[in-house]
Write a protein that holds these residues in place. Structure first.
Motif, PDB file in Angstrom:
ATOM      1  N   GLY A  75       0.825  -1.206   0.000  1.00 31.53           N
ATOM      2  CA  GLY A  75       0.000   0.000   0.000  1.00 31.53           C
ATOM      3  C   GLY A  75       0.852   1.245   0.000  1.00 31.53           C
ATOM      4  O   GLY A  75       2.065   1.216   0.217  1.00 31.53           O
ATOM      5  N   ALA A  76       0.202   2.378  -0.235  1.00 33.74           N
ATOM      6  CA  ALA A  76       0.930   3.641  -0.280  1.00 33.74           C
ATOM      7  C   ALA A  76       1.484   3.992   1.089  1.00 33.74           C
ATOM      8  O   ALA A  76       2.472   4.693   1.199  1.00 33.74           O
ATOM      9  N   ALA A  77       0.855   3.469   2.144  1.00 32.29           N
ATOM     10  CA  ALA A  77       1.314   3.781   3.498  1.00 32.29           C
ATOM     11  C   ALA A  77       2.451   2.846   3.923  1.00 32.29           C
ATOM     12  O   ALA A  77       2.855   2.856   5.069  1.00 32.29           O
ATOM     13  N   GLY A  78       2.939   2.008   3.014  1.00 29.75           N
ATOM     14  CA  GLY A  78       4.049   1.111   3.338  1.00 29.75           C
ATOM     15  C   GLY A  78       3.574  -0.196   3.945  1.00 29.75           C
ATOM     16  O   GLY A  78       4.369  -0.938   4.505  1.00 29.75           O
ATOM     17  N   GLU A  79       2.270  -0.493   3.854  1.00 31.56           N
ATOM     18  CA  GLU A  79       1.759  -1.753   4.384  1.00 31.56           C
ATOM     19  C   GLU A  79       2.159  -2.879   3.447  1.00 31.56           C
ATOM     20  O   GLU A  79       2.022  -2.760   2.233  1.00 31.56           O
ATOM     21  N   PRO A  80       2.647  -3.983   3.997  1.00 33.07           N
ATOM     22  CA  PRO A  80       3.016  -5.095   3.129  1.00 33.07           C
ATOM     23  C   PRO A  80       1.770  -5.793   2.593  1.00 33.07           C
ATOM     24  O   PRO A  80       0.698  -5.738   3.193  1.00 33.07           O
ATOM     25  N   ALA A  81       1.909  -6.428   1.447  1.00 30.43           N
ATOM     26  CA  ALA A  81       0.813  -7.188   0.860  1.00 30.43           C
ATOM     27  C   ALA A  81       0.542  -8.407   1.739  1.00 30.43           C
ATOM     28  O   ALA A  81       1.438  -8.883   2.430  1.00 30.43           O
ATOM     29  N   PRO A  82      -0.675  -8.907   1.761  1.00 23.39           N
ATOM     30  CA  PRO A  82      -0.960 -10.083   2.585  1.00 23.39           C
ATOM     31  C   PRO A  82      -0.125 -11.274   2.113  1.00 23.39           C
ATOM     32  O   PRO A  82       0.135 -11.417   0.921  1.00 23.39           O
ATOM     33  N   PRO A  83       0.339 -12.106   3.052  1.00 22.36           N
ATOM     34  CA  PRO A  83       1.205 -13.214   2.671  1.00 22.36           C
ATOM     35  C   PRO A  83       0.448 -14.226   1.812  1.00 22.36           C
ATOM     36  O   PRO A  83      -0.715 -14.516   2.050  1.00 22.36           O
ATOM     37  N   GLN A  84       1.122 -14.710   0.791  1.00 21.25           N
ATOM     38  CA  GLN A  84       0.566 -15.729  -0.078  1.00 21.25           C
ATOM     39  C   GLN A  84       0.780 -17.097   0.570  1.00 21.25           C
ATOM     40  O   GLN A  84       1.785 -17.314   1.246  1.00 21.25           O
ATOM     41  N   PRO A  85      -0.151 -18.028   0.386  1.00 19.13           N
ATOM     42  CA  PRO A  85       0.044 -19.346   0.977  1.00 19.13           C
ATOM     43  C   PRO A  85       1.292 -20.008   0.389  1.00 19.13           C
ATOM     44  O   PRO A  85       1.543 -19.939  -0.812  1.00 19.13           O
ATOM     45  N   SER A  86       2.049 -20.626   1.255  1.00 18.92           N
ATOM     46  CA  SER A  86       3.276 -21.257   0.791  1.00 18.92           C
ATOM     47  C   SER A  86       2.961 -22.579   0.100  1.00 18.92           C
ATOM     48  O   SER A  86       1.856 -23.106   0.183  1.00 18.92           O
ATOM     49  N   GLN A  88       4.134 -25.406   0.878  1.00 18.36           N
ATOM     50  CA  GLN A  88       3.935 -26.422   1.904  1.00 18.36           C
ATOM     51  C   GLN A  88       2.478 -26.415   2.382  1.00 18.36           C
ATOM     52  O   GLN A  88       1.896 -27.464   2.604  1.00 18.36           O
ATOM     53  N   ASP A  89       1.877 -25.221   2.512  1.00 14.08           N
ATOM     54  CA  ASP A  89       0.477 -25.126   2.904  1.00 14.08           C
ATOM     55  C   ASP A  89      -0.422 -25.776   1.855  1.00 14.08           C
ATOM     56  O   ASP A  89      -1.384 -26.467   2.187  1.00 14.08           O
ATOM     57  N   LYS A  90      -0.114 -25.551   0.590  1.00 17.36           N
ATOM     58  CA  LYS A  90      -0.913 -26.143  -0.481  1.00 17.36           C
ATOM     59  C   LYS A  90      -0.793 -27.663  -0.456  1.00 17.36           C
ATOM     60  O   LYS A  90      -1.774 -28.377  -0.645  1.00 17.36           O
ATOM     61  N   GLU A  91       0.409 -28.169  -0.216  1.00 14.62           N
ATOM     62  CA  GLU A  91       0.604 -29.617  -0.137  1.00 14.62           C
ATOM     63  C   GLU A  91      -0.150 -30.193   1.054  1.00 14.62           C
ATOM     64  O   GLU A  91      -0.767 -31.258   0.955  1.00 14.62           O
ATOM     65  N   LEU A  92      -0.110 -29.472   2.161  1.00 19.14           N
ATOM     66  CA  LEU A  92      -0.830 -29.916   3.356  1.00 19.14           C
ATOM     67  C   LEU A  92      -2.332 -29.948   3.093  1.00 19.14           C
ATOM     68  O   LEU A  92      -3.016 -30.909   3.473  1.00 19.14           O
ATOM     69  N   GLU A  93      -2.849 -28.928   2.435  1.00 20.91           N
ATOM     70  CA  GLU A  93      -4.268 -28.899   2.104  1.00 20.91           C
ATOM     71  C   GLU A  93      -4.626 -30.045   1.161  1.00 20.91           C
ATOM     72  O   GLU A  93      -5.681 -30.667   1.297  1.00 20.91           O
ATOM     73  N   ALA A  94      -3.751 -30.335   0.199  1.00 18.30           N
ATOM     74  CA  ALA A  94      -4.007 -31.441  -0.725  1.00 18.30           C
ATOM     75  C   ALA A  94      -4.027 -32.775   0.022  1.00 18.30           C
ATOM     76  O   ALA A  94      -4.891 -33.626  -0.214  1.00 18.30           O
ATOM     77  N   LYS A  95      -3.076 -32.964   0.940  1.00 18.85           N
ATOM     78  CA  LYS A  95      -3.047 -34.201   1.736  1.00 18.85           C
ATOM     79  C   LYS A  95      -4.293 -34.306   2.601  1.00 18.85           C
ATOM     80  O   LYS A  95      -4.875 -35.378   2.740  1.00 18.85           O
ATOM     81  N   LYS A  96      -4.702 -33.178   3.180  1.00 12.97           N
ATOM     82  CA  LYS A  96      -5.880 -33.171   4.045  1.00 12.97           C
ATOM     83  C   LYS A  96      -7.126 -33.527   3.223  1.00 12.97           C
ATOM     84  O   LYS A  96      -7.953 -34.320   3.650  1.00 12.97           O
ATOM     85  N   ALA A  97      -7.255 -32.949   2.027  1.00 18.12           N
ATOM     86  CA  ALA A  97      -8.403 -33.237   1.164  1.00 18.12           C
ATOM     87  C   ALA A  97      -8.409 -34.707   0.753  1.00 18.12           C
ATOM     88  O   ALA A  97      -9.462 -35.351   0.720  1.00 18.12           O
ATOM     89  N   LYS A  98      -7.220 -35.237   0.449  1.00 20.43           N
ATOM     90  CA  LYS A  98      -7.115 -36.646   0.057  1.00 20.43           C
ATOM     91  C   LYS A  98      -7.510 -37.555   1.220  1.00 20.43           C
ATOM     92  O   LYS A  98      -8.228 -38.545   1.031  1.00 20.43           O
ATOM     93  N   ALA A  99      -7.077 -37.225   2.435  1.00 17.29           N
ATOM     94  CA  ALA A  99      -7.420 -38.029   3.613  1.00 17.29           C
ATOM     95  C   ALA A  99      -8.919 -37.961   3.884  1.00 17.29           C
ATOM     96  O   ALA A  99      -9.540 -38.971   4.219  1.00 17.29           O
ATOM     97  N   GLU A 100      -9.510 -36.783   3.741  1.00 17.25           N
ATOM     98  CA  GLU A 100     -10.947 -36.645   3.953  1.00 17.25           C
ATOM     99  C   GLU A 100     -11.730 -37.432   2.915  1.00 17.25           C
ATOM    100  O   GLU A 100     -12.740 -38.057   3.233  1.00 17.25           O
ATOM    101  N   ALA A 101     -11.267 -37.429   1.665  1.00 20.13           N
ATOM    102  CA  ALA A 101     -11.936 -38.197   0.618  1.00 20.13           C
ATOM    103  C   ALA A 101     -11.826 -39.694   0.901  1.00 20.13           C
ATOM    104  O   ALA A 101     -12.786 -40.448   0.705  1.00 20.13           O
ATOM    105  N   ALA A 102     -10.667 -40.137   1.371  1.00 18.04           N
ATOM    106  CA  ALA A 102     -10.487 -41.550   1.701  1.00 18.04           C
ATOM    107  C   ALA A 102     -11.390 -41.950   2.857  1.00 18.04           C
ATOM    108  O   ALA A 102     -11.988 -43.038   2.849  1.00 18.04           O
ATOM    109  N   GLU A 103     -11.516 -41.091   3.858  1.00 15.31           N
ATOM    110  CA  GLU A 103     -12.387 -41.375   5.001  1.00 15.31           C
ATOM    111  C   GLU A 103     -13.851 -41.441   4.556  1.00 15.31           C
ATOM    112  O   GLU A 103     -14.595 -42.324   4.985  1.00 15.31           O
TER     113      GLU A 103
END
Length: 175
Positions: A75-86, A88-103
């Motif tokens: 931002g113009a006030a020097g605020e940093p942009a919101p952090p993008q998901p890493s 590792q987070d995407k891989e964790l979400e994929a594993k979680k979705a796969k485990a939920e589908a298996a369950e």
């Protein structure tokens, strides 16, 4: 005396800072848990109420106005942009979705097996009840074992009661 008050004030401040760096979550039994260690892996993210270095959200921040000079990102006030998901987070979400589908697949298979077992039992009950109704309706003399363990020829009242019982099983299990 003044030094003691300052020391007590410093200790109280340190205690307050230490207490704010604790984890809070709701366990599987619905109880609120406070700890200085992270919750177990089986606690879902939605049950984690507080983490160290995370402020409790008491209000929703207002959306930042778009920069007038056409730039994006910070931002113009020097605020940093919101952090993008890493990654590792995407891989964790994929594993979680796969485990939920298996369950979900496992639960569906169990339910299907349970339904098949119940249908098989109903079919067996139906077959046995039809055989019993045919035998009872034939009029041939039948014997049964009474409460004393003696073999007794079935009278007409007992035959009629057994026939009604067989017909009720046929009505419920032979659909």
């Amino acid at each position: 005396m003044q030094v003691k008050k300052l020391l007590l004030l410093a200790l109280a401040g340190a205690f307050t800072l230490g207490a704010s760096a604790q984890w809070q979550w709701i366990d599987k039994d619905g109880r609120k848990v406070f700890s200085d260690r992270p919750p177990p892996q089986d606690v879902p993210d939605r049950n984690i109420l507080k983490q160290p270095h995370q402020r409790a959200a008491t209000f929703a921040p207002a959306a930042a106005p778009a920069p007038q000079d056409g730039t994006e990102g910070a931002g113009a006030a020097g605020e940093p942009a919101p952090p993008q998901p890493s990654r590792q987070d995407k891989e964790l979400e994929a594993k979680k979705a796969k485990a939920e589908a298996a369950e979900a697949a496992r639960l569906e298979a169990e339910e299907k097996a349970r339904a098949e077992r119940a249908a098989r039992l109903r079919a067996e009950n139906c077959t046995q009840a039809r055989r019993m109704a045919t035998t009872l309706g034939s009029g041939a003399p039948l014997a049964h074992i009474n409460a004393q363990g003696e073999r007794v020829v079935m009278d007409d009242a007992t035959r009629a009661a057994e026939l009604r019982r067989a017909q009720s099983v046929i009505a419920s299990d032979c659909r």
